[in-house]
Scaffold this motif. Sequence first.
Motif, PDB file in Angstrom:
ATOM      1  N   UNK A   1       0.825  -1.216   0.000  1.00  0.00           N
ATOM      2  CA  UNK A   1       0.000   0.000   0.000  1.00  0.00           C
ATOM      3  C   UNK A   1       0.853   1.256   0.000  1.00  0.00           C
ATOM      4  N   UNK A   2       1.995   1.221   0.651  1.00  0.00           N
ATOM      5  CA  UNK A   2       2.774   2.444   0.836  1.00  0.00           C
ATOM      6  C   UNK A   2       4.235   2.143   0.523  1.00  0.00           C
ATOM      7  N   UNK A   3       4.784   2.770  -0.556  1.00  0.00           N
ATOM      8  CA  UNK A   3       6.162   2.542  -0.987  1.00  0.00           C
ATOM      9  C   UNK A   3       7.046   3.614  -0.360  1.00  0.00           C
ATOM     10  N   UNK A   4       7.876   3.222   0.598  1.00  0.00           N
ATOM     11  CA  UNK A   4       8.718   4.165   1.326  1.00  0.00           C
ATOM     12  C   UNK A   4      10.194   3.997   0.955  1.00  0.00           C
ATOM     13  N   UNK A   5      10.475   3.345  -0.196  1.00  0.00           N
ATOM     14  CA  UNK A   5      11.875   3.132  -0.580  1.00  0.00           C
ATOM     15  C   UNK A   5      12.537   4.463  -0.937  1.00  0.00           C
ATOM     16  N   UNK A   6      13.853   4.516  -0.727  1.00  0.00           N
ATOM     17  CA  UNK A   6      14.603   5.734  -1.038  1.00  0.00           C
ATOM     18  C   UNK A   6      14.998   5.731  -2.511  1.00  0.00           C
ATOM     19  N   UNK A   7      15.666   6.823  -2.910  1.00  0.00           N
ATOM     20  CA  UNK A   7      15.964   7.028  -4.320  1.00  0.00           C
ATOM     21  C   UNK A   7      16.914   5.980  -4.883  1.00  0.00           C
ATOM     22  N   UNK A   8      17.776   5.417  -4.050  1.00  0.00           N
ATOM     23  CA  UNK A   8      18.745   4.458  -4.569  1.00  0.00           C
ATOM     24  C   UNK A   8      18.314   3.008  -4.394  1.00  0.00           C
ATOM     25  N   UNK A   9      17.050   2.815  -4.019  1.00  0.00           N
ATOM     26  CA  UNK A   9      16.520   1.458  -3.942  1.00  0.00           C
ATOM     27  C   UNK A   9      16.429   0.877  -5.349  1.00  0.00           C
ATOM     28  N   UNK A  10      16.770  -0.381  -5.519  1.00  0.00           N
ATOM     29  CA  UNK A  10      16.755  -0.981  -6.854  1.00  0.00           C
ATOM     30  C   UNK A  10      16.382  -2.444  -6.776  1.00  0.00           C
TER      31      UNK A  10
END
Length: 835
Positions: A1-10
Amino acid sequence: YNNMTSWDFAYQTFGGPGYEPGGAGTVYHYNMLYSHRTLFVNNNGQSPLTHLNHLYRAVSAITYIGADGTLHNYTNASLATDGCRTWIMPVSGFRAFAGYNFSFHFEELNIGGGAHLAFMGDPLRGNTADIYFLALIGDRTGVVHIANNQTMDLYRDTIDLPFSIWAYNYSYVGLAPYLFMNQVFIQMSGLLDHVINITIINNADFYANANGRTTALAPNNYWFYFVRVQDEGTFHMESHAVYEMGINMTATMIHIQGGGTMQGTAVRLNAINVTVDDGGTLNADGLGYHARDGRPSFLGLNGPINVGRGYDSPFGASGGGYGGSSGRGANQSYVGMAYGDFWEPNMLGSAGGTGVMLDQAHGGRGGGLLWVNVTNTLQVDGVLSANGNYAFQPYSGGGSGGTLMVYCQRLRGFGNVQALGAYGHIHQLYGGGGGSGGRISMHFVVNDTYFGFRYLASGGASMVEAGGPGTIYVHDDTLGFRQIIIDNSFQEPQWHLNYLFLSVSAIFYMDSTYQWHTYANLSQVGGRAFIMPVSCYSRFANYNCTYHFDEIQMLGNGHLVILTSPVNATVDLFFTNMIGDRTGTLHLGGNQVLDLRRPQIDLPFNVWVYNGAFLGMGEYTEVFGVFVQSWGIVAGITNISIFNGGEFWANQGGSTLGEPAGQFRFDVMSIGYQGGFRMVTDPILDPGTTLLTNLTWIKGGGVMNATKILFITENFTIDDGGVATADGQGGHARHGFTSTGVNGPVNQGMGYGSAVGASGGGHGGSGGLGSGQPAVGLPYGSLYEPASFGSAGGIGVAADTSNNGRGGGRLYINATKLCQCNGLVSSYGTSAVVP
């Protein structure tokens, strides 16, 4: 429901590295709050190995015909050898996310890193799948494959495509009315929908393949409103020259900007406006027949195959022919012959012969076919071409130029229109022959071309023999002005020794072994442009071999020959205006008539007038820097002036109109500095020449020479430095000892041979002794009315094949009023130079 990954998540599902990397895995990302479905495919810069397809192009396709003719497709057997792909399998098509019916819809596709994405569709319905992406994200290295019976409709107002597409036969791809392609490709063999305007830039490639099409059109047909190609972008229309029909392309506007290319094999292009900027090209270069396509034993879908294919040799093959005959190879005297229509050409160029091996790439391939119809303006500031390709493999022959058939309302620009033959393989000992030029036919209503605009159809260069020029026909529909251009860029065919042991560029002659070469067999006649019999029956030739032009341009050592079927059928040839650089050559065969009679002519090209041909010239004719070789009839000349490298050859059997064979009549003849009037015949075979004039003036530096001449004139003047001569035109060692011909005995006083010093020939006196020969050539003939040829000296180590050591000829001069000689009248023997 809620994507809280940071910018460098891959997400990383890369295939493993190896000889061929493994294919990327799949990442399916589903945001349940927004029902947002994302497909991630990335292979970390790794791509599949490529394979040669039926066009011998390296491709990353799944469905294709291989170079060996094997079909590769979505069957298990083919896929078992198809690596490095990302697959969505049939099991996923039966899931709720796919609507239980193979509807693979995503709100976002994120593809990159060289990944290839393919879908295995419904096995019960012919591999069908419905593919859709709302947002398109990519680094322009990924590829999406759309199989037969699969659809991908990405309709929206505009698309800057971030990935490449392989669309196979019977697939459907819907894109945007405004499509931008930058560093990606589309391989279209299915149906392309919605696209009206397409821009191809920065190493992007659009492939309009055979069997592909746009909306509502039959296969092989494409329509766009506006096409722009620029900055290393390419619009391809390549098809197989034998097994696939060419591509029909229709557009309102085509703009090929600097660095852009549009090219194809057999293209029929219809447009309202076409612009090719400086640095842009519209071409069919090297896309005609290849040596692997075979010899002309059967028809392909684009007509007869490789009609002018060069002949093979591992030590120097000949080039391919089309608009002309090709050049010979170092070890191949048979040449690729000319073919096709001059007026409205419609054939592909032919391949050169192969050398040590068959080149599977481009080497020696002929130019393709561009048929272009522009209803408004065609502007060419760049290049419009159908050139042949260079022979890459050792000892191979160059490919011939192809076809440019162009109609337009208005022609503008300062660019080049080309159908050039290609170089033969360059080698000092085993060079390949050059390919001939192709055929260009340009029709327009308004000509607004600028200074520098050029038509070029030269043959390819060679270390052995260059290819012959192709033909260029230019038709101004408004003025009814018809122009023919023959230009070989200062490359000329091989010359050969005739029966007089003179080097000639003739195609109808007796050679030094006394064998005839005629129009009946031209298989070894290279380096010439040809108008073929098919052109005789065109509406432009009045259906009866009437070739009338408002202008001819003969340039750059170009040679032009007209063929008929049957050989020696009547041809009516005419030029109102003649332009030339005095290096071109026109060949007039039997029953061919070129009647140029008018008050004055300064002939700007050379002419071979063969037996049975007719050449009408000006009442005052200047022969300046050119030659006229006449075995036929020359008419219309009252006053002839020959100077500055000009030569008139009054050959055996030729005549002026109304005179018997071997007799020439002029009112006034002037032979100026470096001019020559030649009457060279064979003392054994030929009866000699009769020349009748009222006034003959040989000025300083002028030469009249003959073998046997009866010269009757009223006034004959030879200035200081002028020469009338029969030097070295009598008996030759090759004529034999005491031989007899049509003129009586020859070599009555021939010297006696010796390998250590032969004796000299005798005539008015005896010859001198040789160091190894005590017997001498004996004297003979009349003191009061001499009428014999001089005799040859004896043979030494080897027989001399030239004129050296030869006796003098026979001059009979009757000047009924005035004979003033301040120059030289001579009939010397010539010195021996062979040991």
